[in-house]
Design a protein around this motif. Structure first.
Motif, PDB file in Angstrom:
ATOM      1  N   SER A 201     -83.266  35.702  -1.666  1.00 12.10           N
ATOM      2  CA  SER A 201     -83.389  35.576   0.252  1.00 12.10           C
ATOM      3  C   SER A 201     -84.513  34.155  -0.004  1.00 12.10           C
ATOM      4  O   SER A 201     -85.287  34.026   0.119  1.00 12.10           O
ATOM      5  N   LEU A 202     -83.858  33.569   1.934  1.00  5.53           N
ATOM      6  CA  LEU A 202     -84.820  32.393   1.668  1.00  5.53           C
ATOM      7  C   LEU A 202     -86.162  33.152   2.776  1.00  5.53           C
ATOM      8  O   LEU A 202     -87.423  32.139   2.414  1.00  5.53           O
ATOM      9  N   ASP A 203     -86.405  34.257   3.465  1.00  7.13           N
ATOM     10  CA  ASP A 203     -86.535  34.626   4.106  1.00  7.13           C
ATOM     11  C   ASP A 203     -87.958  35.011   3.718  1.00  7.13           C
ATOM     12  O   ASP A 203     -89.301  34.791   3.672  1.00  7.13           O
ATOM     13  N   PHE A 204     -87.486  35.890   2.409  1.00  7.67           N
ATOM     14  CA  PHE A 204     -88.284  35.795   0.971  1.00  7.67           C
ATOM     15  C   PHE A 204     -89.545  34.800   0.564  1.00  7.67           C
ATOM     16  O   PHE A 204     -90.628  34.790   0.542  1.00  7.67           O
ATOM     17  N   LEU A 205     -88.634  33.771   0.558  1.00  2.00           N
ATOM     18  CA  LEU A 205     -89.241  33.064  -0.875  1.00  2.00           C
ATOM     19  C   LEU A 205     -90.407  31.889   0.657  1.00  2.00           C
ATOM     20  O   LEU A 205     -91.263  31.316   0.056  1.00  2.00           O
ATOM     21  N   LEU A 206     -89.934  31.750   1.882  1.00  2.00           N
ATOM     22  CA  LEU A 206     -90.641  31.322   2.606  1.00  2.00           C
ATOM     23  C   LEU A 206     -91.489  31.827   3.242  1.00  2.00           C
ATOM     24  O   LEU A 206     -92.744  30.822   4.042  1.00  2.00           O
ATOM     25  N   THR A 207     -91.648  33.192   3.286  1.00  2.00           N
ATOM     26  CA  THR A 207     -92.815  33.403   3.542  1.00  2.00           C
ATOM     27  C   THR A 207     -93.581  34.787   2.727  1.00  2.00           C
ATOM     28  O   THR A 207     -95.164  34.287   2.673  1.00  2.00           O
ATOM     29  N   ARG A 208     -93.326  34.933   1.647  1.00  2.00           N
ATOM     30  CA  ARG A 208     -93.731  35.826   0.463  1.00  2.00           C
ATOM     31  C   ARG A 208     -94.367  34.781  -0.367  1.00  2.00           C
ATOM     32  O   ARG A 208     -95.518  34.490  -1.011  1.00  2.00           O
ATOM     33  N   GLN A 209     -93.280  33.040  -0.419  1.00  2.00           N
ATOM     34  CA  GLN A 209     -94.211  31.901  -1.419  1.00  2.00           C
ATOM     35  C   GLN A 209     -94.619  32.864  -2.765  1.00  2.00           C
ATOM     36  O   GLN A 209     -95.536  31.804  -3.240  1.00  2.00           O
ATOM     37  N   HIS A 378     -91.059  39.169   5.809  1.00  2.42           N
ATOM     38  CA  HIS A 378     -91.898  39.640   4.555  1.00  2.42           C
ATOM     39  C   HIS A 378     -92.503  41.351   4.575  1.00  2.42           C
ATOM     40  O   HIS A 378     -92.781  41.601   3.101  1.00  2.42           O
ATOM     41  N   LEU A 379     -91.889  42.319   5.444  1.00  2.00           N
ATOM     42  CA  LEU A 379     -92.228  43.808   5.126  1.00  2.00           C
ATOM     43  C   LEU A 379     -90.622  44.314   5.744  1.00  2.00           C
ATOM     44  O   LEU A 379     -90.846  45.170   5.764  1.00  2.00           O
ATOM     45  N   ARG A 380     -89.916  43.157   5.982  1.00  2.00           N
ATOM     46  CA  ARG A 380     -88.815  43.769   6.212  1.00  2.00           C
ATOM     47  C   ARG A 380     -87.830  44.772   5.582  1.00  2.00           C
ATOM     48  O   ARG A 380     -87.698  46.057   6.103  1.00  2.00           O
TER      49      ARG A 380
END
Length: 450
Positions: A201-209, A378-380
């Motif tokens: 997930s791009l959301d995971f990569l860009l928020t959790r990093q 990152h918490l979804r």
């Protein structure tokens, strides 16, 4: 002068979806379809299994409940993994659990081995509940994200329909074990496909990093035909270095939302949902003195669920999630009440059945989106997993309370000797759907849009 940073997620969401994005959504649809097959596998095999092993109704009921226990464990245990270490590994782990669990069920030779198989299968299904829909949501365009999520949710009743067809095809030739082997094979075939095709997930990569996030992000962006980036965006304020999804979700700003709104709302929703989904078919069969009639009612509920779920997703993206939440939840309450009033009229019940399915799965889509949009990316998955677990509590007590109230038709309730008709019971059991809508209405909305 340095070029202004452009979030690649915005680029992907604002354009029309390409085939690669549709491919990710399609894979999530297939996975959830297998979920629908696996969760009802024992129900399809139950009669043959009981005859072969001489199981009592209580023993079969315990085996059926092991799925729900496993789903609660999976939602609690796997969802934080999706937010902490990635959606992709969480989904692959869940597919592995599903395949192993179905295989254990297929080779089981007694009660306890079958219980273990259903528990393991349930863990995989429970973890997948929050991750598959989340992945589809995150790879869809802004215009199609609600519909993409609804398509994933609507794959569940498709899986149950396939399960019924497989049961008819294999029971005579291969026995009840054939049902489980078929399900294990589906997961086993899909696992390597997901391993090769499913991106992170791009959301995971860009928020959790996580480590190597920039390189992994650019590989995915290249694959999705999105311009690559030279740097990562700033981390969210509530996801500091070394923090975990569990430590972040219990911060007051998130914890209060989860406990005092979403936990209560989803538990009430599932209370009404599982009452009518479980008691509808036997009440129809009883009214028409025909098991076949109950099965036909159940099939029409599934057909209505497919159409209703996808329609709800489309309308969530046009008229808004909150409006659809209200419409579907009020419709569900009205239809549960009408079911009770027309329980002696089998023709009317067959008309109600697809409408009931549409309200059930339409509300499931709208409520899932309400929960998903209440949390940052990152918490979804963790928020969805925890709220889903609260829903499992409602799903357990809905059929139990409904059964206790329906039992007063033959004997009075307690010292007051109260006797309730089916119509009255359904009216009472519809009330939690309205209470759920009132509570969901107070949920926050972090995601922008409708």
């Amino acid at each position: 002068m340095a070029e202004t940073y452009r979030d690649p997620r915005d680029v992907m969401r604002e354009r029309r979806m390409n085939l690669k994005q549709y491919g990710v959504v399609a894979l999530c649809v297939l996975i959830n379809m297998i979920d629908g097959y696996d969760i009802l596998a024992l129900a399809q095999a139950g009669s043959a299994l009981s005859r072969e092993w001489g199981l009592s109704d209580a023993e079969l009921g315990t085996l059926l409940s092991m799925n729900l226990v496993g789903m609660a464990v999976g939602a609690l245990g796997v969802s934080p993994v999706a937010d902490q270490w990635g959606r992709r590994p969480a989904m692959l782990i869940c597919l592995g659990f599903m395949s192993v669990g179905m295989s254990i069920s297929a080779v089981s030779d007694g009660f306890f081995v079958m219980a273990a198989g259903r528990l393991v299968t349930g863990i995989g299904i429970g973890g997948m509940t929050s991750t598959a829909g989340t992945m589809a949501l995150e790879y869809a365009s802004q215009k199609r994200r609600e519909f993409a999520t609804a398509t994933v949710a609507s794959a569940y009743p498709v899986g149950t329909i396939i399960g019924a067809a497989v049961a008819v095809a294999v029971l005579d030739s291969y026995g009840w074990r054939g049902i489980f082997w078929f399900g294990a094979g589906l997961s086993a075939v899909l696992l390597p496909i997901a391993f090769i095709w499913l991106p992170e997930s791009l959301d995971f990569l860009l928020t959790r990093q996580p480590k190597g996030a920039l390189e992994t992000t650019n590989r995915i962006l290249k694959r999705m035909d999105v311009p690559q980036v030279t740097e990562l965006p700033p981390r969210p304020e509530d996801s500091g270095e070394g923090s975990t999804a569990l430590s972040e979700i219990i911060q007051p700003v998130h914890r209060n939302e989860l406990i005092f709104k979403l936990f209560i709302a989803h538990a009430l929703n599932m209370f009404a949902w599982y009452f009518i989904i479980n008691w509808g078919p036997p009440l129809v069969a009883e009214a028409g003195a025909s098991d076949e009639l109950g099965a036909r009612y159940s099939a029409w509920v599934s057909y209505g669920g497919i159409v209703g779920g996808m329609t709800s997703g489309y309308l969530c993206g046009t008229i808004g999630v909150k409006r659809m939440m209200w419409f579907t939840m009020v419709s569900l309450a009205v239809l549960i009440t009408l079911f009770g009033q027309f329980v002696g009229n089998t023709s009317a019940l067959m008309v109600i059945a697809p409408l009931m399915g549409a309200a059930l799965f339409g509300s499931a889509v709208a409520n899932w989106l309400t929960i998903a949009y209440a949390f940052p990316p990152h918490l979804r998955a963790t928020g969805l997993g925890f709220a889903t677990t609260a829903g499992r509590v409602g799903s357990i007590f809905g059929p139990i309370v409904g059964g206790a109230l329906l039992g007063t038709r033959e004997a009075g309730l307690g010292p007051l000797d109260i006797t309730m008709s089916v119509g009255t019971v359904c009216l009472v059991m519809a009330i939690p759907a309205i209470l759920s809508a009132l509570t969901f209405n107070r949920a926050r909305r972090i995601e922008p849009g409708r």
